[in-house]
Structure formats: C-alpha cells, structure tokens
Design an enzyme around this catalytic site. Sequence first.
Site, short mmCIF file in Angstrom:
data_model
loop_
_atom_site.label_atom_id
_atom_site.label_comp_id
_atom_site.label_asym_id
_atom_site.label_seq_id
_atom_site.Cartn_x
_atom_site.Cartn_y
_atom_site.Cartn_z
N ARG A 116 -34.90 59.72 33.09
CA ARG A 116 -35.92 60.30 34.30
C ARG A 116 -36.85 60.82 34.26
O ARG A 116 -37.22 62.05 33.09
CB ARG A 116 -34.86 60.79 35.40
CG ARG A 116 -33.76 59.68 35.78
CD ARG A 116 -33.26 60.32 37.66
NE ARG A 116 -33.82 60.55 37.82
CZ ARG A 116 -33.85 62.00 38.75
NH1 ARG A 116 -33.00 62.77 38.14
NH2 ARG A 116 -34.40 61.84 39.57
N LYS A 181 -25.06 68.46 30.74
CA LYS A 181 -24.89 66.48 31.11
C LYS A 181 -24.14 65.35 29.73
O LYS A 181 -24.29 66.06 28.58
CB LYS A 181 -26.43 66.25 31.56
CG LYS A 181 -26.83 64.96 31.79
CD LYS A 181 -28.49 64.79 31.60
CE LYS A 181 -28.82 63.72 32.24
NZ LYS A 181 -30.51 63.34 32.78
N ARG A 314 -32.44 71.85 41.05
CA ARG A 314 -31.58 73.16 40.14
C ARG A 314 -30.61 74.06 41.28
O ARG A 314 -30.78 74.40 42.27
CB ARG A 314 -32.36 73.68 40.10
CG ARG A 314 -33.54 73.20 39.64
CD ARG A 314 -33.12 73.56 37.80
NE ARG A 314 -35.10 72.51 36.84
CZ ARG A 314 -34.73 71.36 36.69
NH1 ARG A 314 -34.01 70.80 37.61
NH2 ARG A 314 -36.01 70.80 36.14
C1 BTN Z 1 -32.01 60.39 33.09
O1 BTN Z 1 -33.10 61.35 32.42
O2 BTN Z 1 -31.07 61.46 32.65
C2 BTN Z 1 -32.31 59.23 32.31
C3 BTN Z 1 -31.63 58.90 30.89
C4 BTN Z 1 -30.96 57.96 30.86
C5 BTN Z 1 -31.29 56.79 29.14
C6 BTN Z 1 -30.35 55.54 29.00
S1 BTN Z 1 -30.62 55.22 27.46
C7 BTN Z 1 -30.43 53.08 27.94
C8 BTN Z 1 -30.89 53.55 28.65
N1 BTN Z 1 -32.56 53.31 27.96
C9 BTN Z 1 -33.47 53.99 27.99
O3 BTN Z 1 -34.75 54.05 27.38
N2 BTN Z 1 -32.80 54.77 28.65
C10 BTN Z 1 -31.66 54.24 29.37
#
Ligand code: BTN
Length: 319
Positions: A116, A181, A314
């Site tokens: 994100r 996380k 946060r």
């Molecule tokens: C975040 O930032 O919390 C979201 C992370 C999402 C990661 C997943 S891994 C599978 C899918 N492909 C990606 O490139 N991103 C999501």
Amino acid sequence: MPTLLELLKDGRFHSGQALGEALGVSRSAIWKQLQLLEAELGLVIHKVRGRGYQLASPIMLLSAKEILGYSSDLGWDIRIHDSIDSTNAEALRFIERGGSAPALVVAERQTAGRGRRGRKWVSPFAENIYYSLVLRVEGGMRQLEGLSLVVGLAAMHTLRECGVPGAGLKWPNDVLVGQKKIAGILLELVGDPADVCHVVLGVGINVNMQRSEEVGQEWTSVRLQSGKVVDRNRLIARLNEVLAMYLARHRSEGFSVIQDEWEKNHLWQGCAVSLIAGVSKVDGVVLGIDRQGALRLSVDGAERVYSGGELSLRLRADS
Ligand code: BTN
C-alpha cells in the site's frame, strides 16, 4: 517433465548425469541452469565433486495439486509462477488478456511486490505467500464496500487457525500480532466500479521468513510465532476456503453484517491514534468503522469519518 528445482527440492545430492537424464539435457546445460537458480532466486547450491549438487536446505514448493488436495474444489483456476514482478500485476494482465474469473495467481517470489501507499512488499523465494485472487464484480459499489476489510478478516482467521492465535486487525487491512505485521492486503480494481469491474485481492503473508534486512517496519511470520515450518500449500488451501466463505457472505448480505465482527477483532479499537494522509495528520480516538468500512474517529469530541487507500494509522504514545 519436472523442473530442475523440483528434482533438487528434497535437499539430497543429485549427480549432474542423473539430473541431465531426468531433464533430457546435457550436463553442461544443467550447470548453466544451476548458475541461473543461484543468481536469480538467491538459492545456495552445494557442488561436491563425485557426489553432485545439493540445495543447502530442502524447500517445499507451491503446487496446485497439493493446494486442491487440502481443500474442496472452489472452481478457481490456480496459476503458479516461480518468479514474477508482482502477482497483482500479473492478475491485472490476466484480466486484460480476457482471462475468466475467479482465478488465483500465486508465486514463489516477487521481484517488484507492491504494498500500500507505493511501498515495496519484500518477497523472497519459497518462504512466504504472495497471493492475488481475480474476481468479477457486477453489483456496483455495494459489492465493493468494505471488501478489503473482509479480505483482512479472512486472512486473520486463517492465521489464527494455522498457529497464530494472537493475529488481529489494524484498519484498514493489516494483520498484526501485537505491533508486528504478519500480513498485508492490496486491492486493485479495473473497469467501472459503479457497474461491472474486476478486482484483484492481493494478499501477502509472512510464512516461513525468519530474517530480512529489507522490511522497513516491525514484522513477524507464522514460523516465528509458532516455532514450526509451515506448509504454504496447506495455508493457501485454508485461505481459499475461508476467503470464499466471507466473500459469499459479503456478496449476499453486504458489509454491514460483517462490521461488528470486524470491530471485535480490531486491535486498536478505543486507542488514541494519529491518522496520516501524506503530510497531514489528524489525532483522535478510534470509535470503530461504519457500514462501508470507513474509519470512525473521535476528533476534539466530534465524530469524523475517513476512508481512502492512502490513509494509515499510527498508535499515539498516550494510547
Ligand atoms: C500492504 O502494504 O500492507 C499490502 C501488501 C500486499 C502484498 C501482496 S503480496 C501479493 C500481492 N502482490 C503484490 O504485488 N502485492 C500483494
């Protein structure tokens, strides 16, 4: 025909000749492929004269057959990649090519995993789950309300069942253990959200990863929490089932019936937080979420509601 990696995954020694015969190529071709595996996937391969080649440690690879063996068949087309830029990017290309949904794209590693707010998602080979489910959505905006929160809830329950009882949620869709996380969700959408569109539900779960210098925030993994090596095929199979159950409920009854359950699992319910949107920051206390999944904060005694993919929370020191 198996791949070289499939032949080596048991962590035993294999002679160049045996590998060449199994793959129908010369010993020098095997040597070149081994160099590629080391360079591209970061694998460590022992090469011992007279014994052959051995992976430094055995690996369990993703397998559609095993995933299907662990769960009921949901009719999802499962596509597994050894290495891809991003499973979400591949899922979007699949939609562009006219592929039919539901379809699941998973990968052993991502070279440009997306998080994100433009962040990178660290995605080493054969350690974690990189999962993107393609859905076709026909019901307009209502079918999208709270969808990313529902995916987070499904990931949280899957993790609780698979050795992480302390998994909980952080708005909008992180799964945490304490402050660390363990999973993140990234939804990407193409088409007309008010009519027919496709949505990619991207889920990243830290599974067997034990160290990483690259992750820029506090993190943990299923293995670090449970002390056990986890079978990713089994975890994917369970995520498929739990997610399918929540998606069916969301589709037929809407997000409002899931709102209460989501709030009960929100680790930061009632906490003092700062909401960050780019360079601006709002301090408040978390009241909960609304029927669309937007965050309800008490700010200077008044209730305010926030939604949008670029927001992040946060905890405040006084919470
Ligand atoms: C975040 O930032 O919390 C979201 C992370 C999402 C990661 C997943 S891994 C599978 C899918 N492909 C990606 O490139 N991103 C999501």
